[in-house]
Structures are given as C-alpha cells and as structure tokens.
Design an enzyme around this catalytic site. Structure first.
Site, PDB file in Angstrom:
ATOM      1  N   ASP A  69      -1.651  -2.471   3.320  1.00 45.84           N
ATOM      2  CA  ASP A  69      -1.576  -3.297   2.103  1.00 45.84           C
ATOM      3  C   ASP A  69      -2.855  -4.090   1.980  1.00 45.84           C
ATOM      4  OD1 ASP A  69       1.824  -3.930   2.947  1.00 45.84           O
ATOM      5  OD2 ASP A  69       1.090  -2.631   1.352  1.00 45.84           O
TER       6      ASP A  69
ATOM      7  N   ASP B  42       2.668   0.806  -4.091  1.00 49.16           N
ATOM      8  CA  ASP B  42       3.708  -0.171  -4.473  1.00 49.16           C
ATOM      9  C   ASP B  42       3.631  -0.460  -5.962  1.00 49.16           C
ATOM     10  OD1 ASP B  42       3.061  -2.001  -1.443  1.00 49.16           O
ATOM     11  OD2 ASP B  42       4.552  -0.465  -1.837  1.00 49.16           O
TER      12      ASP B  42
HETATM   13  C1  LIG Z   1       7.596  -1.328  -4.142  1.00 49.34           C
HETATM   14  C2  LIG Z   1       8.730  -0.937  -3.245  1.00 49.34           C
HETATM   15  C3  LIG Z   1       8.373  -1.162  -1.793  1.00 49.34           C
HETATM   16  C4  LIG Z   1       7.913   0.138  -1.120  1.00 49.34           C
HETATM   17  O1  LIG Z   1       8.969   1.086  -1.162  1.00 49.34           O
HETATM   18  C5  LIG Z   1       8.754   2.352  -0.659  1.00 49.34           C
HETATM   19  O2  LIG Z   1       7.757   2.704  -0.081  1.00 49.34           O
HETATM   20  C6  LIG Z   1       9.901   3.291  -0.903  1.00 49.34           C
HETATM   21  C7  LIG Z   1       9.445   4.594  -1.494  1.00 49.34           C
HETATM   22  C8  LIG Z   1      10.636   3.582   0.360  1.00 49.34           C
HETATM   23  C9  LIG Z   1      11.346   2.362   0.943  1.00 49.34           C
HETATM   24  C10 LIG Z   1      11.462   2.562   2.428  1.00 49.34           C
HETATM   25  C11 LIG Z   1      12.729   2.236   0.359  1.00 49.34           C
HETATM   26  C12 LIG Z   1      12.765   1.459  -0.892  1.00 49.34           C
HETATM   27  C13 LIG Z   1      12.980   0.014  -0.627  1.00 49.34           C
HETATM   28  C14 LIG Z   1      13.207  -0.702  -1.936  1.00 49.34           C
HETATM   29  C15 LIG Z   1      12.672  -2.015  -1.858  1.00 49.34           C
HETATM   30  O3  LIG Z   1      12.002  -2.371  -0.932  1.00 49.34           O
HETATM   31  C16 LIG Z   1      12.970  -2.871  -3.036  1.00 49.34           C
HETATM   32  C17 LIG Z   1      11.698  -3.354  -3.629  1.00 49.34           C
HETATM   33  C18 LIG Z   1      11.874  -3.735  -5.050  1.00 49.34           C
HETATM   34  C19 LIG Z   1      10.554  -3.802  -5.690  1.00 49.34           C
HETATM   35  C20 LIG Z   1      10.675  -3.698  -7.202  1.00 49.34           C
HETATM   36  C21 LIG Z   1      10.572  -2.298  -7.636  1.00 49.34           C
HETATM   37  C22 LIG Z   1       9.859  -5.056  -5.314  1.00 49.34           C
HETATM   38  C23 LIG Z   1       8.487  -5.063  -5.129  1.00 49.34           C
HETATM   39  C24 LIG Z   1       7.914  -5.607  -3.944  1.00 49.34           C
HETATM   40  C25 LIG Z   1       6.621  -5.429  -3.634  1.00 49.34           C
HETATM   41  C26 LIG Z   1       5.726  -4.557  -4.467  1.00 49.34           C
HETATM   42  O4  LIG Z   1       4.843  -5.364  -5.216  1.00 49.34           O
HETATM   43  C27 LIG Z   1       4.119  -4.627  -6.173  1.00 49.34           C
HETATM   44  C28 LIG Z   1       6.075  -6.008  -2.408  1.00 49.34           C
HETATM   45  C29 LIG Z   1       5.561  -4.929  -1.502  1.00 49.34           C
HETATM   46  C30 LIG Z   1       5.062  -5.483  -0.187  1.00 49.34           C
HETATM   47  O5  LIG Z   1       6.144  -6.088   0.525  1.00 49.34           O
HETATM   48  C31 LIG Z   1       4.424  -4.391   0.677  1.00 49.34           C
HETATM   49  O6  LIG Z   1       4.050  -4.947   1.918  1.00 49.34           O
HETATM   50  C32 LIG Z   1       5.374  -3.234   0.877  1.00 49.34           C
HETATM   51  C33 LIG Z   1       4.751  -2.097   1.668  1.00 49.34           C
HETATM   52  O7  LIG Z   1       3.558  -1.678   1.024  1.00 49.34           O
HETATM   53  C34 LIG Z   1       5.721  -0.934   1.787  1.00 49.34           C
HETATM   54  N1  LIG Z   1       6.228  -0.544   0.480  1.00 49.34           N
HETATM   55  C35 LIG Z   1       7.515  -0.180   0.305  1.00 49.34           C
HETATM   56  O8  LIG Z   1       8.352  -0.100   1.202  1.00 49.34           O
END
Ligand SMILES: CCC[C@@H]1OC(=O)[C@@H](C)C[C@H](C)CCCCC(=O)CCC[C@@H](CC)/C=C/C=C(\COC)CC[C@@H](O)[C@@H](O)C[C@H](O)CNC1=O
Length: 163
Positions: free
Chosen positions: A118, A136
């Site tokens: 990130d 993300d």
């Molecule tokens: C975006 C989903 C997160 C992403 O899911 C993914 O990969 C998916 C494909 C696989 C996951 C294992 C399963 C889904 C989990 C759903 C979830 O978590 C609900 C979230 C809602 C969402 C609204 C839709 C909020 C948004 C947050 C953030 C994004 O801001 C733009 C903060 C990102 C930071 O915490 C960063 O450190 C995160 C890191 O990069 C890893 N990313 C993940 O796990």
C-alpha cells in the site's frame, strides 16, 4: 437484440489496471523502505510505503489461505454475474471489470509477496484513512458503481414496470 458483452475492451481495461497496480507497487518496493513517506500535497496526500498482511483496515492479519479462497469466490461470482446480468449494461460491465482488476491486483501480491503493498496515504478532514493502493481504488470504485447501478436500475425498472 444481440447481447453485447464487450469482453475484449473490458479485458484490455482490466489488464491495464492490473498492470498499473503492479507497476506502482513495484516502484514503491524498489525505491522506498517500509515506513518511508513522501508528502505530495502537504499532509492531505502522501506516498507512504506500507505492507498490509490483512484485508481492509488490516482486518484478519495473516489469514492468506482465507484471502485466496475469498478472492477465488469473488472472481467466480464476478464472471457468473457478468454473464448473467451485465449483457448490454456498460456501467455494470465497467463496475465488474474494476472489481475484477482490483481483486487480481491484490491476489498477485498475496500470492507472491505474502502481503499487500500500500502507498496512497490520505488524511481526509483530519481522518487518517488507511493507506491503500490502485487495486483497492479499483475495488472501491467498482463497488460504488455496482451499488449505484443496482439502486438506480431497480428504480428505472420500477418506472418502466418491467420487473
Ligand atoms: C478495497 C477492499 C479491500 C481489499 O479487498 C480485497 O483485496 C478483496 C478482493 C479480497 C478481500 C480479502 C476480501 C474482501 C474484504 C472486503 C473488505 O475488506 C471490505 C472493504 C470495504 C471497502 C469498500 C468497498 C472499504 C475500503 C477500504 C479501503 C480501500 O480504500 C480505497 C482501505 C484499504 C486498506 O485497508 C488497505 O491496506 C487494504 C489492502 O490494500 C488490502 N486490500 C483488500 O483486502
């Protein structure tokens, strides 16, 4: 009317976002140490090298097998939904493509790095939002497009009574 799936354009766009995500993460890994931070717009936008071993907000740390399973389920569901519901729906196709690209982007990190890189570090109205990445952003924008499409589309269908 012939069903329009726009598979080629959506596949090319998806590939573009996956490559953009991976190139930006590669540059961060190669040019910055974890914890390094470069201000872009004062305190509002910084580039901070960070690793996340969990999901959003660092939930479920080090549950990689769980994340692999969830991601595969998400990808299969996206393809199924695309075939079943997205014919002739450009907005829905775009939303699904963005979520697909974002999921693949973070999946590649989890598979080959064991964590997610990130670097987009924003502070919006004094709330220190979690550091995130291009994947993300694609996921979040895709989710909001789908929510808008499903809500708006429901309303549109109600207006035309073709439920
Ligand atoms: C975006 C989903 C997160 C992403 O899911 C993914 O990969 C998916 C494909 C696989 C996951 C294992 C399963 C889904 C989990 C759903 C979830 O978590 C609900 C979230 C809602 C969402 C609204 C839709 C909020 C948004 C947050 C953030 C994004 O801001 C733009 C903060 C990102 C930071 O915490 C960063 O450190 C995160 C890191 O990069 C890893 N990313 C993940 O796990």
């Amino acid at each position: 009317m012939k069903k329009q799936y726009r598979v080629i354009p959506m596949a090319i766009l998806s590939l573009f976002f996956i490559i953009l995500d991976q190139v930006t993460k590669y540059i961060i890994v190669k040019t910055m140490d974890v914890g390094d931070s470069i201000p872009v717009i004062g305190d509002i936008l910084k580039i901070t090298s960070h690793r996340n071993y969990g999901a959003a907000w660092g939930m479920l740390q080090n549950q990689m097998v769980f994340f692999y399973i969830i991601t595969v389920i998400v990808l299969v569901a996206l393809i199924y939904f695309y075939i079943k519901e997205a014919a002739n729906h450009l907005l829905m196709q775009t939303g699904l493509m963005l979520i697909f690209a974002g999921a693949i982007g973070n999946f590649i990190d989890r598979l080959f790095r064991g964590n997610v890189v990130d670097f987009i570090d924003t502070k919006i109205i004094n709330y220190d939002f979690p550091i995130f990445n291009v994947a993300d952003s694609c996921l979040t924008i895709g989710v909001f497009i789908l929510l808008y499409e499903l809500l708006f589309n429901q309303k549109e269908e109600k207006q035309h009574g073709n439920i």
